[in-house]
Design an enzyme around this catalytic site. Structure first.
Site, short mmCIF file in Angstrom:
data_model
loop_
_atom_site.label_atom_id
_atom_site.label_comp_id
_atom_site.label_asym_id
_atom_site.label_seq_id
_atom_site.Cartn_x
_atom_site.Cartn_y
_atom_site.Cartn_z
N SER A 148 -5.26 -3.86 -10.17
CA SER A 148 -5.87 -4.00 -9.21
C SER A 148 -6.28 -5.18 -8.52
CB SER A 148 -7.35 -3.18 -8.79
OG SER A 148 -7.99 -3.23 -10.04
N HIS A 154 -3.49 2.03 -6.40
CA HIS A 154 -3.00 0.95 -5.32
C HIS A 154 -1.39 1.21 -5.47
CE1 HIS A 154 -6.70 -1.41 -5.09
NE2 HIS A 154 -6.73 -0.83 -6.38
N LYS A 158 -7.19 4.64 -0.09
CA LYS A 158 -6.61 3.17 0.15
C LYS A 158 -5.39 3.28 1.02
CE LYS A 158 -8.41 1.82 -4.27
NZ LYS A 158 -9.62 1.19 -4.08
C1 PLP Z 1 -7.39 0.84 -10.01
C2 PLP Z 1 -8.33 1.70 -9.11
N1 PLP Z 1 -8.56 3.12 -9.76
C3 PLP Z 1 -9.71 3.98 -8.91
C4 PLP Z 1 -10.28 3.11 -8.06
C5 PLP Z 1 -11.43 4.11 -7.35
O1 PLP Z 1 -10.97 4.78 -6.14
P1 PLP Z 1 -11.86 5.18 -5.15
O2 PLP Z 1 -12.00 3.85 -4.23
O3 PLP Z 1 -11.24 6.16 -4.19
O4 PLP Z 1 -13.22 5.61 -5.69
C6 PLP Z 1 -10.07 2.06 -7.59
C7 PLP Z 1 -10.75 1.20 -6.26
O5 PLP Z 1 -11.52 1.48 -6.09
C8 PLP Z 1 -9.28 1.16 -8.08
O6 PLP Z 1 -8.79 -0.09 -7.68
#
Ligand code: PLP
Length: 414
Positions: free
Chosen positions: A207, A235, A265
């Site tokens: 990320s 992502h 996202k």
């Molecule tokens: C790699 C990754 N996994 C999980 C999440 C969590 O997802 P959510 O925003 O839907 O809680 C994020 C970012 O928020 C992320 O960048």
């Protein structure tokens, strides 16, 4: 309130964050998520959104969500296993499974909850987890909650991963041998034996760096060592592969055993999911605490996520438009002499190093009408502060060219 006691818990941490430029504040944005937003009354190009396909802004999708609110009301009223499970939840899960090419899927309220709830349900203290050093915080928190023994391998370093698995197996064998010796001393040799259980877990797209996990090699290693493979496509969904189906489509290879994703996202709604075999999904419905012990997402949110995913399915050209923008922007940055990695995701890191400098550059750019956040410790390692640009399918080449020029100018002056 006893302010002195609150100080014991909070004061040092806040002062330290201020002193080392990692203090965080909220930015006030007074317009909806889109490729341009309004900040302090000023029109600003947004190069910071995870809404990669800019679906939060599509009229027919906004209308579909509004209609779903009118049909299903504002909230779900209960947990999924009590009264919260409504038609949109079932339809969403069915479609996620189809979109991801899996037998079944389960929706969570967030991607964070999907990671935490999946890892902590699958693994417990006698298990071994192999985790990339740049994995997302929600993976790390899931591992902590599971109490499994965690081996952190070097970022995307497959040789280091294999070494870690071999070390874990040797440790397990030594432990099992001493445990069975103790049991046989007690005349109870058959009890207590359990198999080696290992889980490799990795972001699909990292990320803060935008690079990809090596899925073909991970699949080979998982098979060779008899461990489970889980990838987090937060992502990757809607971004990678010709039709946005993710990492396996990108590499044209098999799927991981456990695929986690988010609906917040590129899908531009809210929620997370896990896709995989029917048995995996039934297991999570029974054992995942962040699925069981929480109120279901609002049915209108599930309906919106479903509608948005269907839109992605019907519009692969939008995914292509995003990819085209990423290439254009990276080329433009390089033309101005900036070093940017070869990226196939929509995340483009511009490494600055020093936290204070990264903040200054980000603030100057924001004053010039370009929003790219400075990412600092603890989100990335100390001294690895960066501007993290993320693109949308709807950015125009003109505004991307202008933004690249402004970034290069501000960097050269700071
Ligand atoms: C790699 C990754 N996994 C999980 C999440 C969590 O997802 P959510 O925003 O839907 O809680 C994020 C970012 O928020 C992320 O960048």
């Amino acid at each position: 309130m006893n302010e002195q006691i609150l100080d014991f818990f909070t004061k040092d941490a806040l002062e330290a964050a201020r002193a080392n430029n990692t203090y965080r504040t909220l930015r006030h944005i007074s317009s909806p998520e889109a490729s341009h937003v309004t900040i302090a009354g000023k029109d600003t190009v947004l190069l910071a959104s995870n809404s990669y396909l800019d679906l939060a802004n599509v009229s027919e999708l906004k209308q579909a969500m509004a209609d779903a609110v009118l049909e299903w009301g504002t909230g779900s009223g209960g947990a999924r296993l009590t009264t919260g499970n409504k038609t949109p939840h079932d339809e969403l899960e069915e479609f996620i499974a189809k979109f991801k090419g899996e037998e079944a899927a389960i929706a969570f309220n967030t991607g964070y909850m999907a990671n935490v709830g999946t890892i902590s349900a699958l693994c417990s203290k006698n298990d071994f987890i192999f985790s990339d050093e740049l994995n997302h915080a929600s993976i790390i928190d899931g591992i902590r909650l599971s109490r499994a023994k965690c081996f952190v391998y070097k970022h995307n370093d497959m040789a280091d991963l294999e070494r870690a698995i071999e070390t874990a197996k040797a440790e397990f064998l030594a432990q099992s041998a001493s445990a069975s010796a103790a049991l046989s001393d007690a005349g109870n040799a058959k009890q207590g034996a359990h198999p080696f259980r290992g889980l490799i877990v990795t972001d699909a797209v990292f990320s803060m760096d935008g690079d990809l996990a090596n899925l073909p090699e991970l699949l080979r290693i998982a098979k060779a060592h008899g461990v489970l493979l889980m990838i987090d496509e937060a992502h990757a969904t809607g971004v990678l592969g010709r039709t946005g189906r993710g990492l396996a489509e990108h590499y044209n290879c098999e799927h991981a055993d456990v695929t986690v994703g988010t609906l917040s996202k590129a899908v531009a709604a809210e929620g997370g999911f896990v896709a995989g075999s029917k048995q995996l999904i039934e297991f999570l419905k029974n054992k995942s605490r962040s699925f069981i012990f929480t109120t279901a997402m609002a049915p209108a949110v599930a309906a919106a996520a479903l509608r948005n995913l269907q839109f992605i399915d019907a519009h692969p050209e939008r995914v292509q438009q995003l990819r085209d923008n990423v290439k254009f922007f990276c080329d433009a940055l390089r033309l101005h002499g900036l070093q940017v990695p070869q990226t196939e995701s929509a995340i483009i890191p511009i490494i600055i190093g020093d936290e204070a400098k990264a903040l200054r550059i980000s603030e100057t750019l924001q004053n010039e009408g370009v929003l790219i956040p400075a990412i600092r410790y603890p989100t990335v390692a100390k001294g690895q502060a960066r501007l993290r640009a993320s693109l949308m399918a709807t950015h125009t080449h003109e505004e991307l060219a202008l933004a690249a020029k402004e970034i290069a100018e501000v960097l050269s002056k700071t």
